[in-house]
Write a protein that holds these residues in place. Structure first.
Motif, PDB file in Angstrom:
ATOM      1  N   SER A 290     -11.759  40.360 -13.363  1.00  0.00           N
ATOM      2  CA  SER A 290     -11.837  40.807 -14.683  1.00  0.00           C
ATOM      3  C   SER A 290     -10.825  42.095 -14.778  1.00  0.00           C
ATOM      4  N   ARG A 291     -10.537  42.601 -13.558  1.00  0.00           N
ATOM      5  CA  ARG A 291      -9.630  43.935 -13.704  1.00  0.00           C
ATOM      6  C   ARG A 291      -8.357  43.146 -13.815  1.00  0.00           C
ATOM      7  N   SER A 292      -7.932  42.035 -13.015  1.00  0.00           N
ATOM      8  CA  SER A 292      -6.711  41.408 -13.077  1.00  0.00           C
ATOM      9  C   SER A 292      -6.265  40.861 -14.511  1.00  0.00           C
ATOM     10  N   ARG A 293      -7.411  40.291 -15.069  1.00  0.00           N
ATOM     11  CA  ARG A 293      -7.018  39.719 -16.429  1.00  0.00           C
ATOM     12  C   ARG A 293      -6.980  40.784 -17.482  1.00  0.00           C
ATOM     13  N   ARG A 294      -7.653  41.781 -17.233  1.00  0.00           N
ATOM     14  CA  ARG A 294      -7.805  42.998 -18.039  1.00  0.00           C
ATOM     15  C   ARG A 294      -6.311  44.068 -18.232  1.00  0.00           C
ATOM     16  N   GLU A 295      -5.667  43.865 -17.090  1.00  0.00           N
ATOM     17  CA  GLU A 295      -4.616  44.850 -17.006  1.00  0.00           C
ATOM     18  C   GLU A 295      -3.218  44.126 -16.478  1.00  0.00           C
ATOM     19  N   ILE A 296      -3.157  43.006 -16.094  1.00  0.00           N
ATOM     20  CA  ILE A 296      -1.859  42.479 -15.574  1.00  0.00           C
ATOM     21  C   ILE A 296      -1.565  41.371 -16.812  1.00  0.00           C
ATOM     22  N   ALA A 347       5.451  43.215  -4.761  1.00  0.00           N
ATOM     23  CA  ALA A 347       5.645  44.708  -5.381  1.00  0.00           C
ATOM     24  C   ALA A 347       4.150  44.852  -5.878  1.00  0.00           C
ATOM     25  N   THR A 348       4.108  46.125  -6.759  1.00  0.00           N
ATOM     26  CA  THR A 348       2.835  46.343  -7.415  1.00  0.00           C
ATOM     27  C   THR A 348       3.096  47.198  -8.565  1.00  0.00           C
ATOM     28  N   VAL A 349       2.427  47.506  -9.836  1.00  0.00           N
ATOM     29  CA  VAL A 349       2.713  48.516 -10.826  1.00  0.00           C
ATOM     30  C   VAL A 349       1.664  49.686 -10.511  1.00  0.00           C
ATOM     31  N   ASP A 350       2.214  50.784 -10.507  1.00  0.00           N
ATOM     32  CA  ASP A 350       1.598  51.940 -10.623  1.00  0.00           C
ATOM     33  C   ASP A 350       1.521  52.295 -12.046  1.00  0.00           C
ATOM     34  N   ARG A 354       3.503  55.049 -13.920  1.00  0.00           N
ATOM     35  CA  ARG A 354       4.420  53.972 -14.748  1.00  0.00           C
ATOM     36  C   ARG A 354       5.725  53.517 -13.976  1.00  0.00           C
ATOM     37  N   GLU A 355       5.600  53.265 -12.755  1.00  0.00           N
ATOM     38  CA  GLU A 355       6.481  52.708 -11.720  1.00  0.00           C
ATOM     39  C   GLU A 355       6.074  51.564 -11.076  1.00  0.00           C
ATOM     40  N   PRO A 436      -4.129  44.435  -6.856  1.00  0.00           N
ATOM     41  CA  PRO A 436      -3.072  44.693  -7.687  1.00  0.00           C
ATOM     42  C   PRO A 436      -1.828  44.332  -7.391  1.00  0.00           C
ATOM     43  N   GLU A 437      -1.767  43.091  -6.712  1.00  0.00           N
ATOM     44  CA  GLU A 437      -0.350  42.518  -6.333  1.00  0.00           C
ATOM     45  C   GLU A 437       0.263  42.050  -7.574  1.00  0.00           C
ATOM     46  N   ALA A 438       1.461  41.644  -7.511  1.00  0.00           N
ATOM     47  CA  ALA A 438       2.288  40.759  -8.615  1.00  0.00           C
ATOM     48  C   ALA A 438       2.436  39.839  -8.776  1.00  0.00           C
TER      49      ALA A 438
END
Length: 500
Positions: A290-296, A347-350, A354-355, A436-438
């Motif tokens: 759910s978090r993946s769909r919501r944030e990525i 990678a991942t997104v912080d 915002r990095e 939180p992978e990319a």
């Protein structure tokens, strides 16, 4: 009557199991009340959102109380067991005293004898187990418990805990201490009803809801939080309708006689429905997806590839007489080579800073379906392993996953995931990124299909490859380049030689 857990004992609480875990479910007790335990001996098997874990107790002595039945969820910091750390010279005196008391007297006399035996033993010995543990040191360091030295003794002033934790009862000749209850003993007409956690009982109490009016939707009638919340919503809706009726007519509504609870309980499941609590591994997977769909903001691209060359290369490698190489290990080797060319995807997104955080090392996760649900073990430093090493590590982690022995550390920290859904007999998929992978590479089944090869139609082994990626870390050109390189290596494994 003194409670069985009182006296000069150490209360061992559920430790912080790491990785942000805040609760665990008791799966199986490994000790009984009255058993003698050594320092670092596992006393209970619990299931977290990550894995099944045996919890070692940092104290040695006699178990005088257990808290929580099997199937109970406990938060970190909740009491697990109480251990009387004083023993006789040979370490067996308290156990014998406890067993004799349990077999000779009733429940109350057994509890008193157990407390007296443990207290007397502490006064007789000059070197309690905790002191011996200090000299020897502990091999298991639990968060919140310094097991390399003896814990400092603190005297606590407690109210009578019989009302808070239940009375001591006899079970199979042993003194057993019941878990926390809010009412009379189990089995009486006004006794407590089974609930999944103390939080559910508190929620009902705060809203003046009688749990005896509910029929739980959990196993064996266990009342879940969803049952209580459903009942509260239904009660609020009914109260609102009654107030509206009285405001319009000036009369209170006439209600029909109340039917039996089993027929009218709002929390009771309807006929033909099954409710499954989202907890443990299944709950963790649900939260992460759910978090993946919501944030990525993800996107997917895919390509068909001729895997005939890869299959022939694997056959030749396994015919050489060395250890057998698995197909997933070859695919993993291709993944690490592709990530070396396209590091943007490792990678991942912080989001707070915002990095984009890019990793040098590849910790490769792979999806594994088990009886407990979907888990993603992580192969550490996959980029530094050859095909043989990858095969061995995949086999080890897969076996541990099916047996429920994976540690939290083996299930976290991945930087890229390989999903071989072809084992389920499907051709393609658009997988959800393992937050939180990319990115995640998906591999379908390898199946014989007509294919144009060297200008002629032929039957070849064809596979569909898909890449789901976080569009914040790269654009379609990078993602397409990565997937095309993977497809080239599948079709012509010799391409890998350029990266060796």
């Amino acid at each position: 009557m003194a409670h069985a857990s009182e006296g000069r004992g150490q209360e061992f609480r559920l430790p912080d199991l790491g990785e942000g875990l805040t609760e665990a479910e008791i799966v199986r007790w490994l000790v009984e009340v009255g058993d003698v335990v050594a320092v670092d001996q596992p006393v209970v098997e619990v299931e977290t959102a990550k894995a099944m874990v045996e919890v070692p107790c940092p104290y040695g002595g006699v178990v005088t109380a257990r808290f929580g039945e099997e199937g109970t969820e406990l938060p970190v910091g909740a009491p697990l067991v109480t251990v009387a750390v004083g023993t006789g010279e040979d370490g067996a005196a308290p156990a014998a005293g406890t067993e004799a008391a349990a077999s000779a007297g009733g429940g109350s006399r057994a509890a008193e004898s157990a407390g007296a035996a443990s207290t007397g033993a502490e006064s007789r010995t000059a070197e309690p187990v905790a002191a011996r543990a200090e000299a020897a040191g502990s091999g298991n360091v639990l968060v919140g418990y310094g097991t390399s030295e003896a814990p400092a003794r603190r005297r606590r002033v407690r109210p009578d805990r019989r009302a808070a934790t239940g009375a001591a009862v006899r079970t199979n000749g042993r003194v057993r201490v019941a878990g926390p209850v809010d009412g009379p003993a189990e089995g009486s007409a006004d006794g407590p009803v089974p609930v999944i956690s103390p939080l559910v009982r508190r929620l009902a109490r705060q809203n003046d809801l009688d749990l005896r009016e509910l029929t739980g939707s959990g196993p064996d009638g266990l009342i879940l939080r969803a049952d209580v919340e459903y009942a509260l919503r239904a009660s609020a809706a009914q109260g609102g309708r009654a107030a509206d009726h009285e405001a319009r007519t000036g009369r209170a509504p006439v209600t029909a006689p109340t039917a039996p609870a089993s027929a009218t309980t709002p929390g009771a499941p309807r006929s033909g429905t099954v409710r499954t609590p989202l907890k443990g591994v299944r709950g963790a997977v649900a939260d992460k997806l759910s978090r993946s769909r919501r944030e990525i903001p993800d996107a997917t691209c895919w390509v068909d590839a001729d895997a005939t060359g890869l299959m022939r290369a694997r056959t030749a490698m396994n015919a050489s007489g060395g250890p057998k190489i698995s197909l997933v290990a070859l695919l993993a080797r291709i993944c690490t080579a592709a990530l070396a060319r396209f590091p943007e995807l490792n990678a991942t997104v912080d989001t707070e800073a915002r990095e984009i955080v890019r990793f040098d090392d590849v910790h490769l996760g792979f999806a594994a379906q088990t009886d407990r649900g979907l888990v993603v073990p992580v192969v550490r430093d996959a980029h530094a392993r050859d095909a043989e090493g990858l095969t061995a590590e995949f086999a080890r982690l897969t076996e541990a996953a099916h047996e429920g022995r994976l540690t939290p550390g083996e299930l976290t920290g991945g930087t890229f995931t390989l999903n071989n859904y072809g084992v389920f007999g499907v051709d393609g998929s658009t997988p959800i990124i393992n937050h939180p992978e990319a990115a995640m590479l998906g591999v379908g089944r390898i199946v014989a299909k007509p294919w144009v090869h060297e200008g002629e139609l032929a039957v070849r082994q064809v596979v569909q490859l898909s890449l789901t990626f976080d569009h914040r870390v790269c654009d379609g050109g990078t993602a397409g380049g990565f997937l095309r390189y993977v497809a080239d290596c599948v079709e012509q494994p010799a391409v890998l030689l350029r990266t060796l």
